[in-house]
Design an enzyme around this catalytic site. Structure first.
Site, PDB file in Angstrom:
ATOM      1  N   ASN A 147       0.924  -1.369   0.038  1.00 43.59           N
ATOM      2  CA  ASN A 147      -0.042   0.047  -0.037  1.00 43.59           C
ATOM      3  C   ASN A 147       0.859   1.236   0.072  1.00 43.59           C
ATOM      4  O   ASN A 147       0.224   2.315  -0.584  1.00 43.59           O
ATOM      5  CB  ASN A 147      -1.182  -0.069   1.065  1.00 43.59           C
ATOM      6  CG  ASN A 147      -0.365  -0.036   2.511  1.00 43.59           C
ATOM      7  OD1 ASN A 147       0.757  -0.550   2.548  1.00 43.59           O
ATOM      8  ND2 ASN A 147      -1.043   0.852   3.254  1.00 43.59           N
ATOM      9  N   GLU A 245       4.193  -3.763  12.510  1.00 43.02           N
ATOM     10  CA  GLU A 245       3.466  -2.652  12.079  1.00 43.02           C
ATOM     11  C   GLU A 245       2.396  -3.364  11.371  1.00 43.02           C
ATOM     12  O   GLU A 245       2.264  -3.768  10.063  1.00 43.02           O
ATOM     13  CB  GLU A 245       4.185  -1.782  11.093  1.00 43.02           C
ATOM     14  CG  GLU A 245       5.551  -1.159  11.963  1.00 43.02           C
ATOM     15  CD  GLU A 245       5.205  -0.229  12.871  1.00 43.02           C
ATOM     16  OE1 GLU A 245       3.789   0.119  13.373  1.00 43.02           O
ATOM     17  OE2 GLU A 245       6.304   0.592  13.257  1.00 43.02           O
ATOM     18  N   CYS A 279      -3.265   1.601   6.573  1.00 46.32           N
ATOM     19  CA  CYS A 279      -3.227   1.126   7.927  1.00 46.32           C
ATOM     20  C   CYS A 279      -3.957   1.967   8.855  1.00 46.32           C
ATOM     21  O   CYS A 279      -4.652   1.710   9.755  1.00 46.32           O
ATOM     22  CB  CYS A 279      -2.048   0.647   8.520  1.00 46.32           C
ATOM     23  SG  CYS A 279      -0.623   1.747   8.432  1.00 46.32           S
TER      24      CYS A 279
END
Ligand code: NAD
Length: 527
Positions: A147, A245, A279
């Site tokens: 992403n 993460e 995210c």
């Protein structure tokens, strides 16, 4: 994005998600090749770690300048393979990397310098010195998602290399070409010595476990919670530390005193930037009931005005989803929400035509029984729900397995900060959202299922070193023993009893000193 890797041919076809156009073939590494690259990184470690931080920083500054000379090409590569508009490739990826290298090339020498630890106890103060030596770890595995295919890997690689480690980097197979561009910028542009940065393009399913086993010394993983958990378990078997993460379901709280225009514009950007594949996307909005309807109206109007499409001439706001799997998740969450009573206020469909597009979609009348309020969407959905009290807003916001970021919107900054302190998240912003990954001096981190450890910031740089404690004795040469060594005896016991009191209270010190000066057996017990 990429078509499914073809294991028989051992290549992967990179594809533009906006048009379906094939962008190129990329060879896939086998598990043996991955192991060979790890070994190359291991061999390169002693020489690389022996350089000064300043010397290592110069390689990264050269790479940054190479990147800046090719800015359009880098942004176009990101946009073509990931689908995001080039404005976003620049603002949320390349910009950060240039800033991170510039700031930390200058800052890292002081962050990584030795730290002396002042010893407080009078005995040790006089006879010992302690310091922390920030020692590089060795080979670091960096595994990243599609992403933010440029800024996320670069952030990890830059810090790992600055701190003196060598790296094996596995980009997401969906953005392999961007991964190879990173490799070119650092290896060719920066002129890194061979073996310092090793890029392996491999499908997650066939890469094996070598990236998470010795001689790798740390794993830095960014991606889904599900895959992160699996990798963390493999690394844990060898006590290899990780930075994880992971996913998010990030809430936004709009208070009754918020600037509603600002909050509506922020929500629309926060939910639909990168087509919602962030995210830290705004994935749930809780709005004070008194301003709820006005807020929904404004959000819907702004959402309808977004221009969705492939970036041909910069005149688009929202690109496609990066792959068909994401599109399917988004569609399924809309169907689930509508079946449980939600209402579409804007968008809600796939537009006609090629590419993985889905209209930016605003949902009202949602609740926590719906997937869209509980599971990560990672797409262009913005569900909005009213609340009646601040306590209820905080409870709803915290009612999630995730805890990456959150935002609070109010004209009263003190109130905003007070609510921020009650939210379970790695970062909480007041009157803005999502953007703090771009502040490279601040930590990026999650709590709960959003991960462990941190990226960016001084603390993120320190993730890449071991703070070794070095303790040096400075006793005069006539002291042939230490008071805690053998032989034990009555005198040792008595003198230590006096010492323990003297260390706790200065008032007891004269008695301790007088006893030591006056009694040979006490002196002997000490020295
Ligand atoms: P993913 O977990 O599917 O993949 C991430 C990386 O892991 C890719 O490189 C993939 O090839 C690799 N991988 C997958 N399975 C593997 C395996 N068995 N062994 C080794 N490697 C494997 O995630 P994704 O779909 O690429 O990214 C989306 C997810 O990433 C979302 O959940 C998003 O929230 C999260 N994300 C988190 C952050 C953050 O900073 N917290 C940032 C970006 C994305």
């Amino acid at each position: 994005m990429s078509r499914k890797p073809d294991d028989a041919r051992r290549t992967l076809t990179a594809v533009n998600p906006a048009t379906g156009e094939a962008l190129g073939e990329v060879p896939l590494a086998t598990a043996d090749e991955v192991r060979a690259r790890i070994e190359a990184a291991n061999q390169a470690f002693p020489a690389w770690s022996a350089l000064s931080v300043e010397q290592r920083a110069r390689y990264l500054q050269r790479a940054r300048d190479y990147m800046l000379d090719r800015l359009d090409e880098v942004c176009a590569t990101i946009s073509r393979e990931n689908g995001k508009p080039r404005v976003e490739a620049l603002s949320s990826e390349v910009f950060l990397v240039a800033d991170l290298i510039t700031l930390y090339a200058a800052r890292a020498p002081s962050i990584l310098a030795d730290r002396s630890i002042p010893l407080h106890n009078p005995l040790f103060k006089a006879t010992k010195s302690s310091r922390l030596v920030h020692q590089p770890l060795g080979v670091i595995s960096i595994v990243t998602p599609w992403n933010y295919p440029f800024s996320i890997p670069m952030s990890g690689i830059v810090f790992a290399l600055l701190a003196g480690n060598t790296v094996v980097f596995k980009p997401a197979s969906g953005t392999a070409l961007v991964g190879l561009k990173i490799d070119e910028i650092l290896n060719q542009g920066g002129g890194l010595p061979p073996g310092v940065l090793n890029t392996v393009v491999a499908a997650g399913s066939s890469v094996g476990t070598a990236l998470f086993e010795p001689p790798v010394r740390k794993v830095v993983f960014t991606g889904s919670t599900e895959v992160g958990r699996r990798i963390h378990e493999i690394a844990a078997r060898s006590f290899i530390p990780t930075v994880m993460e992971l996913g998010g379901k990030d809430p936004m709280i709009v208070c009754d005193d918020a600037d509603i225009d600002l909050a509506a514009a922020g929500a629309v950007w926060g939910a639909f930037t990168n087509c919602g594949q962030v995210c830290a996307s705004v994935e749930r909005v809780y709005v004070a009931r008194s301003v709820h309807d006005r807020f929904v109206e404004k959000v819907a109007a702004r959402t309808r005005a977004l221009r969705v499409g492939a970036d041909a001439d910069h005149e688009v706001d929202v690109g496609p989803l990066a792959n068909p799997e994401q599109l399917a998740t988004v569609e399924a969450q809309v169907v689930d929400a509508l079946s449980k009573g939600a209402r579409v206020v804007a968008g809600g469909r796939r537009p006609v035509g090629p590419g993985n597009f889905f209209e930016p979609t605003v949902l009202a009348d949602v609740n926590h029984t719906m997937k869209v309020m509980r599971e990560e969407t990672f797409g262009p959905l913005l569900p909005i729900m009213p609340f009646d009290s601040e306590d209820e807003a905080v409870r709803l916001a915290n009612d999630s397995e995730y805890g990456l970021t959150a935002s609070v919107w109010t004209r009263d900054r003190e109130r905003g900060e007070a609510i921020a302190r009650r939210l379970l998240a790695g970062t909480v912003t007041v009157n803005d959202c999502v953007y703090t990954y771009g502040l490279c001096e601040t930590p990026w981190q999650g709590v709960k299922d959003s991960g462990i450890g941190r990226s960016h910031s001084d603390a993120g740089l320190l993730e890449f070193v071991f703070p070794k404690h070095v303790n040096v004795d400075r006793s005069p040469g006539f002291m042939k023993r230490r008071m805690w060594w053998f032989p034990y005896g009555r005198a040792a016991y008595e003198v230590q009893k006096l010492a323990v009191r003297a260390f706790v209270s200065a008032k007891a010190m004269p008695r301790f000193l007088a006893s030591v000066i006056g009694r040979k057996d006490y002196r002997k017990a000490l020295m």
